[in-house]
Design a protein around this motif. Structure first.
Motif, PDB file in Angstrom:
ATOM      1  N   LEU A   1       0.857  -1.179   0.000  1.00  0.00           N
ATOM      2  CA  LEU A   1       0.000   0.000   0.000  1.00  0.00           C
ATOM      3  C   LEU A   1       0.892   1.228   0.000  1.00  0.00           C
ATOM      4  CD1 LEU A   1      -2.901   1.266   0.494  1.00  0.00           C
ATOM      5  CD2 LEU A   1      -2.329   1.162   2.928  1.00  0.00           C
ATOM      6  N   THR A   2       0.530   2.216  -0.793  1.00  0.00           N
ATOM      7  CA  THR A   2       1.227   3.501  -0.775  1.00  0.00           C
ATOM      8  C   THR A   2       0.287   4.548  -0.218  1.00  0.00           C
ATOM      9  OG1 THR A   2       2.642   2.943  -2.652  1.00  0.00           O
ATOM     10  CG2 THR A   2       2.337   5.277  -2.175  1.00  0.00           C
ATOM     11  N   LEU A   3       0.779   5.290   0.754  1.00  0.00           N
ATOM     12  CA  LEU A   3       0.042   6.385   1.378  1.00  0.00           C
ATOM     13  C   LEU A   3       0.909   7.638   1.294  1.00  0.00           C
ATOM     14  CD1 LEU A   3      -0.876   4.472   4.640  1.00  0.00           C
ATOM     15  CD2 LEU A   3      -2.453   4.983   2.783  1.00  0.00           C
ATOM     16  N   PHE A   4       0.343   8.743   1.727  1.00  0.00           N
ATOM     17  CA  PHE A   4       1.109   9.980   1.782  1.00  0.00           C
ATOM     18  C   PHE A   4       1.059  10.541   3.191  1.00  0.00           C
ATOM     19  CE2 PHE A   4       0.039   9.292  -2.603  1.00  0.00           C
ATOM     20  CZ  PHE A   4       1.281   9.415  -3.188  1.00  0.00           C
ATOM     21  N   ALA A   5       2.210  10.938   3.697  1.00  0.00           N
ATOM     22  CA  ALA A   5       2.338  11.362   5.088  1.00  0.00           C
ATOM     23  C   ALA A   5       1.434  12.550   5.416  1.00  0.00           C
ATOM     24  CB  ALA A   5       3.797  11.700   5.401  1.00  0.00           C
ATOM     25  N   GLU A   6       1.128  13.384   4.459  1.00  0.00           N
ATOM     26  CA  GLU A   6       0.312  14.566   4.722  1.00  0.00           C
ATOM     27  C   GLU A   6      -1.181  14.244   4.810  1.00  0.00           C
ATOM     28  OE1 GLU A   6       4.161  15.787   3.947  1.00  0.00           O
ATOM     29  OE2 GLU A   6       2.943  14.503   2.687  1.00  0.00           O
ATOM     30  N   SER A   7      -1.579  13.053   4.418  1.00  0.00           N
ATOM     31  CA  SER A   7      -2.992  12.673   4.500  1.00  0.00           C
ATOM     32  C   SER A   7      -3.387  12.478   5.964  1.00  0.00           C
ATOM     33  CB  SER A   7      -3.239  11.371   3.736  1.00  0.00           C
ATOM     34  OG  SER A   7      -4.536  10.884   4.029  1.00  0.00           O
ATOM     35  N   PRO A   8      -4.495  13.065   6.387  1.00  0.00           N
ATOM     36  CA  PRO A   8      -4.912  12.881   7.781  1.00  0.00           C
ATOM     37  C   PRO A   8      -5.315  11.440   8.095  1.00  0.00           C
ATOM     38  CG  PRO A   8      -6.567  14.119   6.557  1.00  0.00           C
ATOM     39  CD  PRO A   8      -5.382  13.956   5.650  1.00  0.00           C
ATOM     40  N   ASP A   9      -5.533  10.627   7.077  1.00  0.00           N
ATOM     41  CA  ASP A   9      -5.944   9.235   7.261  1.00  0.00           C
ATOM     42  C   ASP A   9      -4.814   8.239   7.064  1.00  0.00           C
ATOM     43  OD1 ASP A   9      -8.556  10.064   7.728  1.00  0.00           O
ATOM     44  OD2 ASP A   9      -9.076   9.964   5.601  1.00  0.00           O
TER      45      ASP A   9
ATOM     46  N   VAL B   1       7.116   8.264  10.332  1.00  0.00           N
ATOM     47  CA  VAL B   1       7.296   8.910   9.029  1.00  0.00           C
ATOM     48  C   VAL B   1       6.556  10.244   9.015  1.00  0.00           C
ATOM     49  CG1 VAL B   1       6.884   8.736   6.548  1.00  0.00           C
ATOM     50  CG2 VAL B   1       7.591   6.703   7.836  1.00  0.00           C
ATOM     51  N   VAL B   2       5.305  10.232   9.455  1.00  0.00           N
ATOM     52  CA  VAL B   2       4.486  11.447   9.448  1.00  0.00           C
ATOM     53  C   VAL B   2       5.161  12.563  10.242  1.00  0.00           C
ATOM     54  CG1 VAL B   2       2.292  12.428  10.265  1.00  0.00           C
ATOM     55  CG2 VAL B   2       2.310  10.227   9.053  1.00  0.00           C
ATOM     56  N   HIS B   3       5.716  12.244  11.409  1.00  0.00           N
ATOM     57  CA  HIS B   3       6.241  13.272  12.303  1.00  0.00           C
ATOM     58  C   HIS B   3       7.720  13.586  12.129  1.00  0.00           C
ATOM     59  CE1 HIS B   3       2.497  13.567  14.425  1.00  0.00           C
ATOM     60  NE2 HIS B   3       2.469  12.250  14.555  1.00  0.00           N
ATOM     61  N   HIS B   4       8.495  12.681  11.522  1.00  0.00           N
ATOM     62  CA  HIS B   4       9.943  12.885  11.526  1.00  0.00           C
ATOM     63  C   HIS B   4      10.628  12.818  10.159  1.00  0.00           C
ATOM     64  CE1 HIS B   4       9.700  12.685  15.850  1.00  0.00           C
ATOM     65  NE2 HIS B   4       9.149  11.480  15.791  1.00  0.00           N
ATOM     66  N   ALA B   5      10.070  12.144   9.182  1.00  0.00           N
ATOM     67  CA  ALA B   5      10.786  11.926   7.918  1.00  0.00           C
ATOM     68  C   ALA B   5      10.874  13.206   7.085  1.00  0.00           C
ATOM     69  CB  ALA B   5      10.107  10.828   7.102  1.00  0.00           C
ATOM     70  N   VAL B   6      12.094  13.483   6.636  1.00  0.00           N
ATOM     71  CA  VAL B   6      12.355  14.594   5.726  1.00  0.00           C
ATOM     72  C   VAL B   6      12.975  13.982   4.478  1.00  0.00           C
ATOM     73  CG1 VAL B   6      13.651  16.722   5.356  1.00  0.00           C
ATOM     74  CG2 VAL B   6      12.741  16.191   7.641  1.00  0.00           C
ATOM     75  N   PRO B   7      12.313  14.086   3.319  1.00  0.00           N
ATOM     76  CA  PRO B   7      12.827  13.421   2.116  1.00  0.00           C
ATOM     77  C   PRO B   7      14.248  13.836   1.762  1.00  0.00           C
ATOM     78  CG  PRO B   7      10.608  14.225   1.746  1.00  0.00           C
ATOM     79  CD  PRO B   7      11.060  14.793   3.062  1.00  0.00           C
ATOM     80  N   ASP B   8      15.025  12.855   1.303  1.00  0.00           N
ATOM     81  CA  ASP B   8      16.362  13.137   0.791  1.00  0.00           C
ATOM     82  C   ASP B   8      16.239  14.147  -0.347  1.00  0.00           C
ATOM     83  OD1 ASP B   8      17.185  11.154   2.531  1.00  0.00           O
ATOM     84  OD2 ASP B   8      17.494   9.658   0.967  1.00  0.00           O
ATOM     85  N   GLU B   9      17.290  14.919  -0.536  1.00  0.00           N
ATOM     86  CA  GLU B   9      17.257  15.954  -1.569  1.00  0.00           C
ATOM     87  C   GLU B   9      16.930  15.376  -2.945  1.00  0.00           C
ATOM     88  OE1 GLU B   9      20.393  19.074  -3.426  1.00  0.00           O
ATOM     89  OE2 GLU B   9      20.257  19.013  -1.228  1.00  0.00           O
TER      90      GLU B   9
ATOM     91  N   ARG C   1      10.502   6.188  21.733  1.00  0.00           N
ATOM     92  CA  ARG C   1       9.559   5.356  22.483  1.00  0.00           C
ATOM     93  C   ARG C   1       8.717   4.483  21.571  1.00  0.00           C
ATOM     94  NH1 ARG C   1       7.646   9.860  26.889  1.00  0.00           N
ATOM     95  NH2 ARG C   1       9.550   9.799  28.108  1.00  0.00           N
ATOM     96  N   GLY C   2       8.331   5.016  20.420  1.00  0.00           N
ATOM     97  CA  GLY C   2       7.544   4.225  19.472  1.00  0.00           C
ATOM     98  C   GLY C   2       8.309   3.011  18.984  1.00  0.00           C
ATOM     99  N   LEU C   3       9.591   3.195  18.678  1.00  0.00           N
ATOM    100  CA  LEU C   3      10.407   2.063  18.242  1.00  0.00           C
ATOM    101  C   LEU C   3      10.682   1.101  19.393  1.00  0.00           C
ATOM    102  CD1 LEU C   3      12.805   3.818  15.738  1.00  0.00           C
ATOM    103  CD2 LEU C   3      11.024   2.155  15.222  1.00  0.00           C
ATOM    104  N   PHE C   4      10.691   1.611  20.622  1.00  0.00           N
ATOM    105  CA  PHE C   4      10.819   0.733  21.790  1.00  0.00           C
ATOM    106  C   PHE C   4       9.586  -0.171  21.879  1.00  0.00           C
ATOM    107  CE2 PHE C   4      10.091  -0.058  26.345  1.00  0.00           C
ATOM    108  CZ  PHE C   4      11.251  -0.747  26.641  1.00  0.00           C
ATOM    109  N   ILE C   5       8.402   0.408  21.669  1.00  0.00           N
ATOM    110  CA  ILE C   5       7.158  -0.378  21.667  1.00  0.00           C
ATOM    111  C   ILE C   5       7.210  -1.421  20.557  1.00  0.00           C
ATOM    112  CG2 ILE C   5       4.668  -0.265  21.206  1.00  0.00           C
ATOM    113  CD1 ILE C   5       4.759   2.533  22.595  1.00  0.00           C
TER     114      ILE C   5
END
Length: 161
Positions: free
Chosen positions: A10-18, A54-62, A122-126
């Motif tokens: 599945l492909t989603l987009f981080a900016e989608s609220p869903d 991804v939604v909160h931390h990923a910044v696309p490579d140049e 913490r998320g990766l710890f979970i």
């Protein structure tokens, strides 16, 4: 009887609220279809944490960033007779902060959770606590995939034994 293997992507987009909810719905539907209902709660929490990162931390490579475009998130589920693999790919090649081994005693975590939990990751710890293995791999042209493996009990999806 389960087939030798299954695959779903599945492909989603981080900016989608869903995006996080959609990832959980896809994982839940797949695992029901594949006869693994006992894994749904853990697998949905795992994918929620990874997609949330991804939604909160990923910044696309140049080389992958396109001004005005949404950030792509790819989710892969693979099931083999003994394993379920969950992969979440993004366009940021920065390695994740994966926990190394047992960070703390589970007994201490219950009594002193605020004192012993790390400030970040913490998320990766979970995720690390819910799956049998976690690792990451770089993408071919940038980005990365965080992979999780859940060992299946004789293909039944019953991890309670």
């Amino acid at each position: 009887m389960q087939a030798a293997g299954h695959f779903r992507a599945l492909t989603l987009f981080a900016e989608s609220p869903d995006s996080v909810r959609g990832s959980r719905q896809m994982v839940g539907a797949c695992l029901r279809d594949w006869g693994l209902p006992l894994l749904i709660d853990d697998a949905c929490l795992v994918v929620s944490e990874l997609v949330g990162n991804v939604v909160h931390h990923a910044v696309p490579d140049e080389c992958l960033a396109r001004p005005g475009n949404a950030r792509r998130v790819d989710i892969t589920l693979k099931m083999w007779p003994k394993w379920l693999f969950i992969g979440v790919s993004d366009e940021d090649s920065t390695p994740p902060d994966l926990p190394v081994g047992e960070v703390m005693s589970p007994d201490l975590a219950v009594e002193f959770s605020e004192a012993v939990l790390p400030d970040r990751g913490r998320g990766l710890f979970i995720v690390h606590r819910l799956v049998d293995s976690v690792w990451w791999s770089p993408g071919d042209v940038g980005g990365k995939t965080v992979w999780c493996r859940i060992d299946l009990d004789c293909g039944s999806g019953d991890r309670s034994a």
